[in-house]
Design a protein around this motif. Sequence first.
Motif, PDB file in Angstrom:
ATOM      1  N   VAL A  25       0.830  -1.204   0.000  1.00 37.85           N
ATOM      2  CA  VAL A  25       0.000   0.000   0.000  1.00 37.85           C
ATOM      3  C   VAL A  25       0.866   1.257   0.000  1.00 37.85           C
ATOM      4  O   VAL A  25       0.487   2.278  -0.590  1.00 37.85           O
ATOM      5  CB  VAL A  25      -1.001  -0.016   1.172  1.00 37.85           C
ATOM      6  CG1 VAL A  25      -0.359   0.400   2.494  1.00 37.85           C
ATOM      7  CG2 VAL A  25      -2.186   0.903   0.861  1.00 37.85           C
ATOM      8  N   SER A  28       1.669   1.767  -3.543  1.00 35.11           N
ATOM      9  CA  SER A  28       0.495   2.265  -4.251  1.00 35.11           C
ATOM     10  C   SER A  28       0.278   3.750  -3.975  1.00 35.11           C
ATOM     11  O   SER A  28      -0.059   4.529  -4.878  1.00 35.11           O
ATOM     12  CB  SER A  28      -0.743   1.465  -3.838  1.00 35.11           C
ATOM     13  OG  SER A  28      -1.872   1.814  -4.597  1.00 35.11           O
ATOM     14  N   MET A  29       0.497   4.178  -2.741  1.00 33.95           N
ATOM     15  CA  MET A  29       0.371   5.592  -2.389  1.00 33.95           C
ATOM     16  C   MET A  29       1.355   6.438  -3.182  1.00 33.95           C
ATOM     17  O   MET A  29       1.010   7.508  -3.698  1.00 33.95           O
ATOM     18  CB  MET A  29       0.604   5.783  -0.886  1.00 33.95           C
ATOM     19  CG  MET A  29      -0.515   5.292   0.009  1.00 33.95           C
ATOM     20  SD  MET A  29      -0.047   5.304   1.770  1.00 33.95           S
ATOM     21  CE  MET A  29       0.297   7.045   2.034  1.00 33.95           C
ATOM     22  N   ALA A  34      -3.399   5.316  -4.444  1.00 31.06           N
ATOM     23  CA  ALA A  34      -4.112   5.183  -3.177  1.00 31.06           C
ATOM     24  C   ALA A  34      -3.984   6.490  -2.403  1.00 31.06           C
ATOM     25  O   ALA A  34      -2.932   7.141  -2.447  1.00 31.06           O
ATOM     26  CB  ALA A  34      -3.545   4.022  -2.362  1.00 31.06           C
ATOM     27  N   ASN A  36      -5.324   8.773   1.296  1.00 33.41           N
ATOM     28  CA  ASN A  36      -5.992   8.832   2.590  1.00 33.41           C
ATOM     29  C   ASN A  36      -6.918  10.039   2.635  1.00 33.41           C
ATOM     30  O   ASN A  36      -6.618  11.098   2.075  1.00 33.41           O
ATOM     31  CB  ASN A  36      -4.958   8.960   3.707  1.00 33.41           C
ATOM     32  CG  ASN A  36      -4.073   7.746   3.826  1.00 33.41           C
ATOM     33  OD1 ASN A  36      -4.494   6.708   4.334  1.00 33.41           O
ATOM     34  ND2 ASN A  36      -2.840   7.855   3.341  1.00 33.41           N
ATOM     35  N   ASP A  58      -7.762   2.615  -1.991  1.00 26.80           N
ATOM     36  CA  ASP A  58      -6.670   2.154  -2.836  1.00 26.80           C
ATOM     37  C   ASP A  58      -7.271   1.666  -4.156  1.00 26.80           C
ATOM     38  O   ASP A  58      -7.971   0.648  -4.185  1.00 26.80           O
ATOM     39  CB  ASP A  58      -5.905   1.027  -2.138  1.00 26.80           C
ATOM     40  CG  ASP A  58      -4.677   0.568  -2.911  1.00 26.80           C
ATOM     41  OD1 ASP A  58      -4.551   0.905  -4.105  1.00 26.80           O
ATOM     42  OD2 ASP A  58      -3.833  -0.132  -2.312  1.00 26.80           O
ATOM     43  N   SER A  61      -5.907  -2.105  -5.155  1.00 26.92           N
ATOM     44  CA  SER A  61      -6.468  -3.267  -4.452  1.00 26.92           C
ATOM     45  C   SER A  61      -7.971  -3.155  -4.253  1.00 26.92           C
ATOM     46  O   SER A  61      -8.624  -4.131  -3.882  1.00 26.92           O
ATOM     47  CB  SER A  61      -5.798  -3.418  -3.088  1.00 26.92           C
ATOM     48  OG  SER A  61      -6.193  -2.369  -2.202  1.00 26.92           O
ATOM     49  N   LEU A 297      -4.791   3.888   5.244  1.00 27.10           N
ATOM     50  CA  LEU A 297      -4.598   2.871   4.214  1.00 27.10           C
ATOM     51  C   LEU A 297      -3.849   1.652   4.738  1.00 27.10           C
ATOM     52  O   LEU A 297      -4.056   0.542   4.244  1.00 27.10           O
ATOM     53  CB  LEU A 297      -3.869   3.472   3.015  1.00 27.10           C
ATOM     54  CG  LEU A 297      -4.717   4.356   2.100  1.00 27.10           C
ATOM     55  CD1 LEU A 297      -3.837   5.138   1.136  1.00 27.10           C
ATOM     56  CD2 LEU A 297      -5.746   3.519   1.337  1.00 27.10           C
ATOM     57  N   GLN A 298      -2.968   1.861   5.712  1.00 25.37           N
ATOM     58  CA  GLN A 298      -2.308   0.706   6.341  1.00 25.37           C
ATOM     59  C   GLN A 298      -3.346  -0.213   6.974  1.00 25.37           C
ATOM     60  O   GLN A 298      -3.274  -1.442   6.843  1.00 25.37           O
ATOM     61  CB  GLN A 298      -1.338   1.160   7.428  1.00 25.37           C
ATOM     62  CG  GLN A 298      -0.083   1.842   6.954  1.00 25.37           C
ATOM     63  CD  GLN A 298       0.709   2.382   8.135  1.00 25.37           C
ATOM     64  OE1 GLN A 298       0.605   3.556   8.468  1.00 25.37           O
ATOM     65  NE2 GLN A 298       1.488   1.542   8.763  1.00 25.37           N
ATOM     66  N   ALA A 301      -5.321  -2.083   4.415  1.00 23.15           N
ATOM     67  CA  ALA A 301      -4.527  -3.122   3.763  1.00 23.15           C
ATOM     68  C   ALA A 301      -4.428  -4.381   4.623  1.00 23.15           C
ATOM     69  O   ALA A 301      -4.618  -5.497   4.129  1.00 23.15           O
ATOM     70  CB  ALA A 301      -3.126  -2.592   3.447  1.00 23.15           C
TER      71      ALA A 301
END
Length: 321
Positions: A25, A28-29, A34, A36, A58, A61, A297-298, A301
């Motif tokens: 993730v 991806s950020m 992705a 927040n 995200d 995903s 996002l963590q 994920a």
Amino acid sequence: MIIISEREIATLVSPADCFAAVEGVFASMAKGKAYNFPVVREAIGHADALYGFKSGFDRESLALGLKSGGFWPGNVEKGLTNHQSTIFLFDADTGCCRAIVGGNLLTALRTAASSALSIKYLARPEARVIGMIGAGHQSTFQLSAALDQRRFEKVVGWNIEPSALGRLESVAVERGIPFEAVDLDRLGAEADVIITITSSFAPILKAAQVRPGTHLACMGTDTKGKQEVEAELLAKASVFTDEIAQATSIGEAQHAVAQGLLAATDIVAIGSVINGAHPGRRSPEDITLFDGTGVGLQDLAVASTAVDLAIARGVAREIDF
């Protein structure tokens, strides 16, 4: 809708699973896939509690949702964890609630995974001594995850209450590594990697105590006003973070930015290093610092990983909702 209770997480999701999820993730950020949403975090005026939401999406995903929870300082007297959270996942195609997942252990594991990732990508390969500042509940997760990233030969630790250092010593002994309680001057002089994991509102570690080549993971500052290290240390370091906007507003970088010692443009998203877009550490003498603020996002994920594992193993509990 799938329900995964807090008590199921420990046997379902491993630290390695969380490491892979957070690594993905962050990448991806950094690619802009992705993002927040703004964090809500408020004192509710009851039980001295802080309560809030972290959320995001995200597009790679399709993880969509939020983590709701906060900090209840009186919980330990009730036999409960002070940090309480629950993660809600939604179907990105329909908006229907896909899952509710217990978030307490996952929060500890994803936080440890992010500092471990910073060690993987930023610490010198020959790092052999790890220093720990802080010996609270989260510190054991931090140390355990870090020990998987380098061939550490010694752990040195400092805590404002030295009696609490026993929990760190237990982790070290379990891994067959010697542990020693030291003062901050000696910790800075010996440690190749330093993890700070406290709830301090004043700098603990001074810039002069950190030698060239050190990698630091500052993991305790996630609220406006908190601070674990001197702002001058960030001015000396190459600074990396999970999310730049959050680092400059509620992370360790907030103080250096406010004092004009650091600009947002000086900070690098760790995902850019993971993706290979940034080289990370440029020389053995560089001081590198990871400002781990913790992003929604963590949580999404690792919760998504928990749901996928539960489905794959045939243990997912579904209810009509």
